[in-house]
Design a protein around this motif. Sequence first.
Motif, PDB file in Angstrom:
ATOM      1  N   SER A 154     102.226  18.235  14.432  1.00  0.00           N
ATOM      2  CA  SER A 154     101.239  17.735  13.427  1.00  0.00           C
ATOM      3  C   SER A 154     101.994  17.574  12.248  1.00  0.00           C
ATOM      4  O   SER A 154     102.057  16.483  11.471  1.00  0.00           O
ATOM      5  N   GLY A 185     100.082  10.783   4.632  1.00  0.00           N
ATOM      6  CA  GLY A 185     100.332  11.738   5.414  1.00  0.00           C
ATOM      7  C   GLY A 185      99.198  12.455   6.183  1.00  0.00           C
ATOM      8  O   GLY A 185      99.418  12.896   7.266  1.00  0.00           O
ATOM      9  N   TRP A 190      98.523  13.029   9.990  1.00  0.00           N
ATOM     10  CA  TRP A 190      98.218  14.149  10.800  1.00  0.00           C
ATOM     11  C   TRP A 190      97.025  14.117  11.539  1.00  0.00           C
ATOM     12  O   TRP A 190      96.901  14.571  12.677  1.00  0.00           O
ATOM     13  N   ALA A 236     103.032  14.241  10.223  1.00  0.00           N
ATOM     14  CA  ALA A 236     102.529  13.762   8.832  1.00  0.00           C
ATOM     15  C   ALA A 236     103.769  13.493   7.861  1.00  0.00           C
ATOM     16  O   ALA A 236     103.648  12.703   7.008  1.00  0.00           O
TER      17      ALA A 236
END
Length: 286
Positions: A190, A72, A76, A194
């Motif tokens: 973002s 994740g 991001w 993620a």
Amino acid sequence: MNIYLLQAINGIGIGMLYFLLAVGLSIVFGLLRFVNFAHGAFYLLGAYFCYQMTRWGLSFWLALAVVPLVVGALGWLTEKLVLRHVYASPHEFHILVTVGLALAVQELVILQWGPLGDSVPVPDLLQGVVMWGGIVYPKYRLFVIGFTAVLALILWYVLEGTRLGSAVRAGSESTEMVSLLGLNVFRIFSLVFALGAATAAIAGVLAAPMRGAEPFMGIEALGVAFIVVVVGGMGSFFGALIGGLLIGVVQSVMSTVWPEGARLMIYIAMAAVLLLRPHGLLGRKG
């Protein structure tokens, strides 16, 4: 008759993995209108990071907790450093960039772990089978069904009962609306990206003890994820869930009825849905 019931249960387990794969792709498209061809790479990394941790002697449970966070975070960074700068570009450029990222990740995996697949052991706690009447079913696959069902509930709550979920739903209608509400649109982008990467990584970790880790599994996963999203409807959470279960059950049952055509039946099921519902089962026009 038991064999078909067994395959249907097996299809539910596979379908829940397909749901985890597809839900991130669907949410990202719903919010960003961005089709991410690098999505399968996060699934690939999830499987290989799980393999590496078990190879170091660490537990599968630790991998299940840590790997989605790591992947994740990589998602991001990828969104922040690369993809954010191409949102305004034509869709063809989106495809070129994300396909390039997927191929780069695949080649890095081959450089690190080799071109052949590796097996991942089932955790000791979940080895063996469960007997229920005349049905014998692996404990690990039952765990996958239960665990992914709990995750689906958590994701539903995040999208329906939190401020982030409200922003995502509003953004799926109009990103300008989110900006006018005073929210940081790029931060939401973002976080959502993620989250999509993390759910794909969870699917990779859970799939690793069942099918191992091999460098080309990301391409296969991406194809299945797109089928599930098209069947369920772009941008729909419940569409991804229903589409994943439908495709999983069809593939699993057909592997008994017609093994050579099991994968073909996935595409036939998709075509049948699109003939009746061109925007997917729960998709919206436009």
